[in-house]
Design an enzyme around this catalytic site. Structure first.
Site, PDB file in Angstrom:
ATOM      1  N   GLY A 180       0.812  -1.197   0.000  1.00  0.00           N
ATOM      2  CA  GLY A 180       0.000   0.000   0.000  1.00  0.00           C
ATOM      3  C   GLY A 180       0.850   1.253   0.000  1.00  0.00           C
ATOM      4  O   GLY A 180       1.983   1.269   0.490  1.00  0.00           O
TER       5      GLY A 180
ATOM      6  N   GLY B  74       1.533   5.274   1.167  1.00  0.00           N
ATOM      7  CA  GLY B  74       1.532   5.866   2.499  1.00  0.00           C
ATOM      8  C   GLY B  74       2.780   5.575   3.293  1.00  0.00           C
ATOM      9  O   GLY B  74       2.930   6.068   4.412  1.00  0.00           O
ATOM     10  N   HIS B  75       3.689   4.753   2.715  1.00  0.00           N
ATOM     11  CA  HIS B  75       4.921   4.391   3.409  1.00  0.00           C
ATOM     12  C   HIS B  75       6.135   5.113   2.828  1.00  0.00           C
ATOM     13  O   HIS B  75       7.268   4.716   3.072  1.00  0.00           O
ATOM     14  CB  HIS B  75       5.150   2.883   3.312  1.00  0.00           C
ATOM     15  CG  HIS B  75       4.019   2.070   3.843  1.00  0.00           C
ATOM     16  ND1 HIS B  75       3.535   2.230   5.118  1.00  0.00           N
ATOM     17  CD2 HIS B  75       3.257   1.104   3.269  1.00  0.00           C
ATOM     18  CE1 HIS B  75       2.533   1.391   5.319  1.00  0.00           C
ATOM     19  NE2 HIS B  75       2.339   0.696   4.204  1.00  0.00           N
TER      20      HIS B  75
ATOM     21  N   HIS C 143       0.304   0.769   9.327  1.00  0.00           N
ATOM     22  CA  HIS C 143      -0.909   1.109   8.599  1.00  0.00           C
ATOM     23  C   HIS C 143      -1.852   1.960   9.433  1.00  0.00           C
ATOM     24  O   HIS C 143      -3.068   1.919   9.257  1.00  0.00           O
ATOM     25  CB  HIS C 143      -1.625  -0.170   8.139  1.00  0.00           C
ATOM     26  CG  HIS C 143      -0.828  -0.955   7.159  1.00  0.00           C
ATOM     27  ND1 HIS C 143      -0.531  -2.288   7.333  1.00  0.00           N
ATOM     28  CD2 HIS C 143      -0.232  -0.591   6.007  1.00  0.00           C
ATOM     29  CE1 HIS C 143       0.204  -2.714   6.318  1.00  0.00           C
ATOM     30  NE2 HIS C 143       0.393  -1.697   5.496  1.00  0.00           N
TER      31      HIS C 143
ATOM     32  N   ASP D 120       9.949  33.173  17.770  1.00  0.00           N
ATOM     33  CA  ASP D 120      10.117  31.725  17.657  1.00  0.00           C
ATOM     34  C   ASP D 120       9.991  31.004  18.995  1.00  0.00           C
ATOM     35  O   ASP D 120      10.176  29.791  19.065  1.00  0.00           O
ATOM     36  CB  ASP D 120      11.453  31.375  17.006  1.00  0.00           C
ATOM     37  CG  ASP D 120      12.633  32.030  17.704  1.00  0.00           C
ATOM     38  OD1 ASP D 120      12.432  32.560  18.820  1.00  0.00           O
ATOM     39  OD2 ASP D 120      13.732  32.025  17.134  1.00  0.00           O
TER      40      ASP D 120
ATOM     41  N   SER E   1      19.918  35.302  18.693  1.00  0.00           N
ATOM     42  CA  SER E   1      20.418  36.676  18.612  1.00  0.00           C
ATOM     43  C   SER E   1      20.694  37.280  19.983  1.00  0.00           C
ATOM     44  O   SER E   1      21.539  38.177  20.112  1.00  0.00           O
ATOM     45  CB  SER E   1      19.417  37.546  17.860  1.00  0.00           C
ATOM     46  OG  SER E   1      18.152  37.516  18.495  1.00  0.00           O
ATOM     47  N   SER E   2      19.999  36.824  21.018  1.00  0.00           N
ATOM     48  CA  SER E   2      20.146  37.445  22.332  1.00  0.00           C
ATOM     49  C   SER E   2      21.562  37.330  22.870  1.00  0.00           C
ATOM     50  O   SER E   2      22.096  38.292  23.451  1.00  0.00           O
ATOM     51  CB  SER E   2      19.169  36.814  23.326  1.00  0.00           C
ATOM     52  OG  SER E   2      17.835  37.009  22.928  1.00  0.00           O
TER      53      SER E   2
ATOM     54  N   GLY F 119      23.112  44.967  15.443  1.00  0.00           N
ATOM     55  CA  GLY F 119      21.916  44.439  14.788  1.00  0.00           C
ATOM     56  C   GLY F 119      21.292  45.359  13.765  1.00  0.00           C
ATOM     57  O   GLY F 119      20.403  44.943  13.017  1.00  0.00           O
TER      58      GLY F 119
ATOM     59  N   THR G 127      12.211  46.333  19.082  1.00  0.00           N
ATOM     60  CA  THR G 127      13.251  45.449  19.599  1.00  0.00           C
ATOM     61  C   THR G 127      13.543  45.840  21.047  1.00  0.00           C
ATOM     62  O   THR G 127      12.931  46.759  21.599  1.00  0.00           O
ATOM     63  CB  THR G 127      14.554  45.560  18.786  1.00  0.00           C
ATOM     64  OG1 THR G 127      15.145  46.859  19.025  1.00  0.00           O
ATOM     65  CG2 THR G 127      14.290  45.397  17.298  1.00  0.00           C
TER      66      THR G 127
END
Length: 561
Positions: free
Chosen positions: A55, A57-58, A220, A390, A433-434, A473, A481
């Site tokens: 089938g 789907g794998h 499955h 994020d 970034s910090s 930055g 910011t």
């Protein structure tokens, strides 16, 4: 259900068309869902054809293993449904010659029936055809007899063994025997963190609570042999490998190949963690891992989870695994180091630690207070950053705080030493970034502080730190910011100091300015960083970086003195 499909009834055909569009070494039969090697030699010149399927789907199985040294053809059925006899027979006719075909079949009733009847029909037509059934799911060892177990991800290694034997020119009987021996030396077991959704069904095959998993599942979308509580990856590895090695009777000195297989919804990060745990588990029991692979090899649509497979190997079987083979989903190699290689990190020459000055106790207390405040606000900072970023700021600040608490007492000897040590600690502890922003600011400020600074020295150091962040930055006021809190704070601090206010009062003015600046970011459209991608969707939420700056500034209230 959300799927990137057109018509649930045509997903398999359209998928196969896309695969051959992307792979010039493959071709698709016009009337059947069969992918085979393009440009096969004339039938009388062909080696034994190795054919597999099942089938859909794998993916990337099974079409992803069609290529030289692996499969000659792959036959696809509907999602999680065995292909028809006619489709399998068409694949045999298209790929095989007088030397015959070997069908590698996973141990499901539909596959055995349809591939089995196709083999009989092909043999009757003059194409000698044999079948090898893979039944590697050790989770069923206490449920059904061994010959009735399911075939799961270890089948991919059988593909490679059989394909290499065929490519070496061996006759059908020898190719089949090599595949049967490999299947007998194989054990697999899986764990699912959640269900998958078959396009035609439109809903998950089962439901798990947030803290539940399914152990010993098939491929499955079905449930496993038992449901349990979510556990750390290493404990799940212990359960899976414990069952596999017990079933195969493996102990110290056993030589194995390891396959860490994703079920479709597991990121490479987690598969690497599982691989790490599996290798440590096997090596800890003195087994020899000769080859190892990790990735999505035989999946169950978008199911999150993984399976582990072990194949017992000797030199002859290793040679077949190492033999040349090329297909879209097969990553050649699998060679690994005998042990994890860790080399020392190059270290900078340590500077001598100056004697502690009179401000050392105050500096230490104030800086540790700021660290504790950041740890206390981890959840809130994560929440804010998740709404317009994020989501990593909370844990980044917590890591920075932990690094600060780990500093030795000598790191607070003088103001300049303290800021320099803070910058180094945050640079190493905080990613993203910090870390660079705070490290640059602190190092710049440290250069402007004498051992016994007066109020104007503190004001100049703060102003220099804020300017360093903007220069690094490229941010300016109004860009949403941390500078929208820090810049007005630095200006307010300088004005208060110039006006003759004592440091605690001047710092209180700075904190009030930072509060107003952070609050103002609610109405600012972000122009830098990941938040900039959200545009107006970020409005209404204060900038997490500005709020973080406010957290440690409040904690420093009354300091420096």
């Amino acid at each position: 259900m959300k799927k990137l499909i057109n018509d649930p009834r045509r997903v398999v055909r359209e998928m196969l068309e896309g695969l051959v569009d992307l792979n010039p070494a493959q071709a698709l039969l016009e009337a059947e869902d069969v992918i085979l090697r393009a440009g096969l030699p004339a039938p009388e010149q062909r080696p034994v054809a190795v054919i597999s399927g099942g089938g859909a789907g794998h993916e990337p199985a099974h079409a992803g293993y069609v290529g030289p040294g692996l499969l000659s053809a792959a036959v696809a059925g509907d999602v999680f449904t065995s292909p028809s006899v006619d489709a399998v027979l068409a694949g045999i006719r298209a790929a095989a010659g007088p030397r015959g075909a070997l069908l590698v079949v996973k141990n499901y009733t539909g596959d055995r029936l349809n591939f089995g009847l196709a083999a009989e029909l092909a043999t009757a037509e003059g194409i000698p055809t044999e079948i090898v059934v893979v039944a590697d799911d050790v989770a069923l060892r206490d449920t059904v007899e061994k010959s009735r177990r399911r075939g799961i991800a270890g089948t991919v290694l059988v593909h490679k063994i059989a394909g290499a034997a065929a490519a070496a020119g061996r006759p059908l009987a020898e190719v089949a025997q090599a595949a049967r021996d490999a299947a007998a030396a194989l054990g697999s077991m899986g764990v699912a963190l959640d269900a998958c959704t078959v396009p035609a069904a439109g809903e998950p095959g089962f439901t798990l609570a947030a803290d539940e998993i399914e152990l010993g599942l098939g491929i499955h979308g079905e449930q496993g042999v038992r449901r349990g509580a979510l556990q750390p990856a290493d404990r799940l590895v212990d359960a899976l490998l414990g069952a596999i090695t017990a079933d195969l009777g493996l102990g110290a000195g056993a030589r194995v190949a390891l396959l860490v297989n994703g079920l479709g919804g597991t990121p490479p990060m987690e598969l690497a963690i599982v691989a790490r745990g599996a290798l440590a588990w096997l090596r800890g029991r003195k087994m020899v891992v000769e080859r190892a692979w990790a990735g999505n090899y035989l999946t169950a649509l978008e199911m999150p989870g993984c399976s582990l497979s072990l194949m017992v190997v000797d030199d002859a079987r290793l040679a077949l695994l190492d033999a040349a083979g090329e297909a879209p989903a097969w990553l050649a190699g699998g060679r690994i180091a005998a042990e994890r290689r860790i080399i020392p990190s190059p270290a900078a020459e340590a500077a001598p630690t100056p004697a502690a000055g009179p401000l050392a106790p105050v500096l230490r207390a104030a800086i540790l207070s700021a660290a504790a405040a950041l740890e206390g606000q981890e959840a809130e900072l994560t929440r804010l950053d998740s709404q317009a970023g994020d989501g990593d700021l909370g844990i980044s600040m917590a890591r920075g705080a932990a690094a600060i608490r780990a500093l030795p007492d000598g790191a607070f000897a003088t103001p300049s030493v303290a800021l320099q040590q803070l910058g180094e600690a945050l640079r190493r502890a905080i990613g993203g970034s910090s870390g660079p922003f705070y490290a640059t600011a602190l190092l710049r400020a440290a250069r402007h502080l004498p051992d016994s600074p007066a109020a104007p020295d503190w004001a100049q150091a703060f102003a220099q730190a804020v300017a360093a962040i903007g220069a690094l930055g490229g941010a300016k006021l109004g860009d949403r910011t941390m500078l929208d809190a820090l810049h007005p704070a630095a200006e307010a601090f300088s004005r208060a100091v110039s006006g003759g206010q004592a440091l605690p009062a001047a710092w209180a003015e700075a904190v009030r300015a930072a509060e107003a600046g952070a609050e103002a970011t609610r109405g600012m459209r972000p122009r830098l960083g990941r938040a900039a991608y959200l545009g107006e969707r970020a409005l209404g939420v204060p900038d997490a970086g500005a709020v973080a700056a406010l957290v440690w500034m409040r904690a420093l209230s009354g300091a420096p003195r």
